[in-house]
Design an enzyme around this catalytic site. Structure first.
Site, PDB file in Angstrom:
ATOM      1  N   LYS A  82       8.263   4.045   1.875  1.00  8.82           N
ATOM      2  CA  LYS A  82       7.563   3.386   2.972  1.00  8.82           C
ATOM      3  C   LYS A  82       6.929   2.075   2.521  1.00  8.82           C
ATOM      4  CE  LYS A  82       8.710   5.987   6.278  1.00  8.82           C
ATOM      5  NZ  LYS A  82       9.587   5.417   7.340  1.00  8.82           N
TER       6      LYS A  82
ATOM      7  N   TYR B 211       8.578   9.519  -0.989  1.00  7.30           N
ATOM      8  CA  TYR B 211       8.462   9.102   0.416  1.00  7.30           C
ATOM      9  C   TYR B 211       7.477   7.938   0.539  1.00  7.30           C
ATOM     10  CZ  TYR B 211       7.504   9.283   5.441  1.00  7.30           C
ATOM     11  OH  TYR B 211       7.347   8.944   6.768  1.00  7.30           O
TER      12      TYR B 211
END
Length: 293
Positions: free
Chosen positions: A204, A200
């Site tokens: 990002k 994750y």
């Protein structure tokens, strides 16, 4: 507040409170992806409260979108404003269809690319691992396909539409070991090498790189119409990500979240703030509702 990321994080979560949005969106059309729950839902609710003429909830599951629509209408007492459209970021074809449908709108003043996932389970979606497809490639594809409508709106109504991406402070936590590989995307798609606890964060970080490059290309294009492209950190916000935690990790998560996390409504203000931001926010990462590192 400047300083190392951990210190900035503590300031953001414990001291700074995002201000309530005030700018009106009268006569404007706003689309928010991933808006049946969480940050997207609360941001869409703000746009309805702020007098937008049309707010489109672009969601994977229409039934959940319709439920969110009813919830927004009940809380704002405004009907005939919210529409629910299909958008599944795990499918490039769905992304293309949603952007194609938007071509028929009279105008598109704000597009918020908010939808995304966080999971520790490795899964391929289209030609990439699920985080890369859903958090990076598909939002970028949808944005690029929607830029002509945003530019058209700028020219037709003499306005400056906004293209806003929801990113995260977790970019600075990314180890991103895959950066050492000759083919980064190929490495990210290799389950044997995958560090899903870091994925994750990596998505990002790649999202930030992608948005900055998109903003540069938009500036260099010199095409008619002006569109401001920016991206934001909503901070640590209460979401349903808790389902990924078990045992002691679950307990640690719950305790730390109760101390540090913003409510979903408070976090959503950062999204609307990015839509309010001026032309000087183009290509900028907004942290605590202002350009940050």
């Amino acid at each position: 507040m400047s300083g190392p990321p951990p210190l900035s994080f503590l300031y953001s979560q414990l001291v700074f409170t995002p201000p309530k949005p005030t700018q009106k969106y009268t006569d404007q059309t706003v689309m928010v992806t991933g808006s049946n729950i969480g940050l997207g839902l609360e941001a869409a609710r703000w746009f309805v409260k702020l007098d937008a003429a049309k707010v489109i909830l672009a969601v994977r599951t229409i039934e959940k979108g319709e439920e969110a629509k009813r919830d927004i209408e009940a809380s704002t007492k405004r009907t005939g404003v919210v529409e629910v459209w299909s958008l599944d970021l795990s499918s490039y074809e769905s992304v293309k269809q949603c952007a194609k449908k938007a071509e028929g709108l009279e105008r598109l003043d704000v597009l918020v690319e908010n939808a995304g996932i966080l999971t520790w389970q490795f899964k391929m979606m289209e030609d990439n691992e699920s985080h890369i497809t859903t958090n990076v490639v598909s939002p970028l594809l949808h944005a690029v396909l929607s830029l002509p409508k945003l530019r058209e709106t700028s020219v037709k109504f003499n306005t400056v539409p906004k293209l806003v991406f929801t990113e995260s402070f977790t970019h600075w936590m990314a180890k991103f070991n895959e950066r050492k590989e000759a083919n980064i995307l190929e490495s990210l798609a290799d389950e044997k090498k995958a560090d899903m606890a870091d994925r994750y964060n990596v998505s990002k970080l790649l999202g930030m790189y992608s948005v900055r490059k998109l903003a540069e290309l938009e500036t260099a294009s010199k095409k008619a119409g002006k569109v401001v492209i920016n991206f934001l950190n909503p901070g640590w916000v209460v979401t349903n990500v808790i389902k990924e935690y078990k045992g002691l990790d679950w307990l640690t998560f719950v305790i730390s979240r109760s101390i540090f996390a913003r409510s979903t409504e408070v976090g959503s203000r950062t999204i609307v703030n990015a839509a309010e931001a001026g032309e000087d926010s183009h290509g900028q990462y907004l942290n605590d509702c202002r350009p940050g590192a």
